[in-house]
Design a protein around this motif. Sequence first.
Motif, PDB file in Angstrom:
ATOM      1  N   ALA A 128       0.913  -1.266  -0.332  1.00  0.00           N
ATOM      2  CA  ALA A 128      -0.157  -0.060   0.277  1.00  0.00           C
ATOM      3  C   ALA A 128       0.743   1.412   0.000  1.00  0.00           C
ATOM      4  N   GLU A 129       1.482   0.972   0.578  1.00  0.00           N
ATOM      5  CA  GLU A 129       2.941   2.368   0.577  1.00  0.00           C
ATOM      6  C   GLU A 129       4.369   1.680   0.686  1.00  0.00           C
ATOM      7  N   GLY A 130       4.723   1.883  -0.595  1.00  0.00           N
ATOM      8  CA  GLY A 130       5.949   1.581  -1.023  1.00  0.00           C
ATOM      9  C   GLY A 130       5.889  -0.492  -1.104  1.00  0.00           C
ATOM     10  N   GLY A 131       7.106  -0.910  -0.545  1.00  0.00           N
ATOM     11  CA  GLY A 131       6.778  -2.180  -0.433  1.00  0.00           C
ATOM     12  C   GLY A 131       7.547  -3.379  -0.069  1.00  0.00           C
ATOM     13  N   ARG A 132       7.964  -4.853  -0.293  1.00  0.00           N
ATOM     14  CA  ARG A 132       9.012  -5.250   0.160  1.00  0.00           C
ATOM     15  C   ARG A 132       9.463  -6.293  -0.922  1.00  0.00           C
ATOM     16  N   ILE A 133      11.490  -5.881  -0.355  1.00  0.00           N
ATOM     17  CA  ILE A 133      12.099  -7.465  -1.439  1.00  0.00           C
ATOM     18  C   ILE A 133      11.836  -8.988  -0.543  1.00  0.00           C
ATOM     19  N   VAL A 134      11.751  -9.348  -1.238  1.00  0.00           N
ATOM     20  CA  VAL A 134      12.029 -10.892  -0.574  1.00  0.00           C
ATOM     21  C   VAL A 134      13.377 -11.269  -1.308  1.00  0.00           C
ATOM     22  N   PRO A 135      14.472 -11.644  -0.544  1.00  0.00           N
ATOM     23  CA  PRO A 135      15.731 -11.790  -0.372  1.00  0.00           C
ATOM     24  C   PRO A 135      16.141 -13.537  -1.810  1.00  0.00           C
ATOM     25  N   GLU A 165      12.887 -10.090   5.219  1.00  0.00           N
ATOM     26  CA  GLU A 165      12.408  -9.668   3.825  1.00  0.00           C
ATOM     27  C   GLU A 165      12.831  -7.982   4.690  1.00  0.00           C
ATOM     28  N   TRP A 166      13.436  -6.805   3.357  1.00  0.00           N
ATOM     29  CA  TRP A 166      13.654  -5.801   3.715  1.00  0.00           C
ATOM     30  C   TRP A 166      12.331  -4.603   3.000  1.00  0.00           C
ATOM     31  N   LEU A 167      12.291  -4.196   3.996  1.00  0.00           N
ATOM     32  CA  LEU A 167      10.928  -2.705   3.577  1.00  0.00           C
ATOM     33  C   LEU A 167      11.815  -1.514   2.866  1.00  0.00           C
ATOM     34  N   VAL A 168      10.494  -1.268   1.870  1.00  0.00           N
ATOM     35  CA  VAL A 168      11.147  -0.653   0.977  1.00  0.00           C
ATOM     36  C   VAL A 168      10.300   0.162   1.268  1.00  0.00           C
ATOM     37  N   PRO A 169      10.469   2.110   1.555  1.00  0.00           N
ATOM     38  CA  PRO A 169       9.619   2.826   2.398  1.00  0.00           C
ATOM     39  C   PRO A 169       8.872   4.284   0.709  1.00  0.00           C
ATOM     40  N   GLY A 191       8.305   5.956  -2.099  1.00  0.00           N
ATOM     41  CA  GLY A 191       9.098   7.183  -2.902  1.00  0.00           C
ATOM     42  C   GLY A 191      10.637   6.301  -3.252  1.00  0.00           C
ATOM     43  N   ALA A 192      10.577   5.613  -2.673  1.00  0.00           N
ATOM     44  CA  ALA A 192      12.251   4.744  -2.577  1.00  0.00           C
ATOM     45  C   ALA A 192      11.854   3.464  -3.584  1.00  0.00           C
ATOM     46  N   GLU A 193      10.685   3.308  -4.131  1.00  0.00           N
ATOM     47  CA  GLU A 193      10.842   2.026  -5.127  1.00  0.00           C
ATOM     48  C   GLU A 193      11.335   2.376  -6.436  1.00  0.00           C
ATOM     49  N   GLU A 194      11.451   3.524  -7.436  1.00  0.00           N
ATOM     50  CA  GLU A 194      12.426   3.424  -8.153  1.00  0.00           C
ATOM     51  C   GLU A 194      11.501   3.243  -9.592  1.00  0.00           C
ATOM     52  N   GLY A 195      10.784   3.413  -9.308  1.00  0.00           N
ATOM     53  CA  GLY A 195       9.678   2.459 -10.604  1.00  0.00           C
ATOM     54  C   GLY A 195       9.819   0.937 -10.374  1.00  0.00           C
ATOM     55  N   ALA A 196       9.910   0.273  -9.819  1.00  0.00           N
ATOM     56  CA  ALA A 196       9.863  -0.699  -9.781  1.00  0.00           C
ATOM     57  C   ALA A 196       9.115  -1.190  -9.798  1.00  0.00           C
ATOM     58  N   LYS A 197       8.345  -2.688 -10.821  1.00  0.00           N
ATOM     59  CA  LYS A 197       6.408  -3.516 -10.521  1.00  0.00           C
ATOM     60  C   LYS A 197       7.032  -3.967  -9.986  1.00  0.00           C
ATOM     61  N   ASP A 198       5.287  -4.591  -9.507  1.00  0.00           N
ATOM     62  CA  ASP A 198       5.634  -5.853  -8.508  1.00  0.00           C
ATOM     63  C   ASP A 198       5.646  -7.142  -9.190  1.00  0.00           C
ATOM     64  N   GLY A 199       6.664  -7.868  -8.386  1.00  0.00           N
ATOM     65  CA  GLY A 199       7.311  -9.207  -8.941  1.00  0.00           C
ATOM     66  C   GLY A 199       8.793  -8.806  -9.784  1.00  0.00           C
TER      67      GLY A 199
END
Length: 204
Positions: A153-160, A168-172, A174-182
């Motif tokens: 909902a706000e940012g996302g997470r990274i599954v190593p 996992e790592w939390l991505v706040p 504004g820090a997604e740099e345009g990354a899409k789910d998956g």
Amino acid sequence: MTRIPSKDEILNWISENPTQNSKRDIARAFGIKGADRIDLKRILKELEADGQLAKRRKSYRDPDKLPPVAVLQVTGAGADGDLFARPLEWQGQAPEPQVLFVARDGDPALKDGDRILARMTEVKGADYQYEARLIRRIGTNPVRILGIFRQGAEGGRIVPIDKGADREWLVPAGAEEGAKDGELVEAQQSGPKSRMGLPRARIV
């Protein structure tokens, strides 16, 4: 009504066109339009359930073959000095394929344990199954992580993707740099742990 291709026809087409393997690509190749796409979707689901196809994001590929671009870890040199690597995202039932790294002029020197993003070429008649050519070396700094981005909902997470990573790592936001789910992403630690105890990361 459009003739729906057989499972063998679909598998053969994907094998011959590894870079055009989304459902849209498959439908276009066989002239499938409108409501007939429902039958195509059903066949793809059956192939996926049977283990003959692996779905990655919105595309399909043979699970026993590496994608055209893959993340590898260098495993060291063979007896004759050739450098080999292993895929970090292997999903096939067969043993991991042998990958020979083919260096070009200007490539950096690689060592055992280095991770690289490489372009893959399947080869026949050799004692290895793929040749890899460097796209770029992935940072080995311990504050960096390579994983699959999951949108929230706000940012996302990274599954190593590293098997040894247990968090996992939390991505706040504004820090997604345009990354899409998956998507496969590389990220860098960007601050103290969040309230949930997860390290914060910024996608780079």
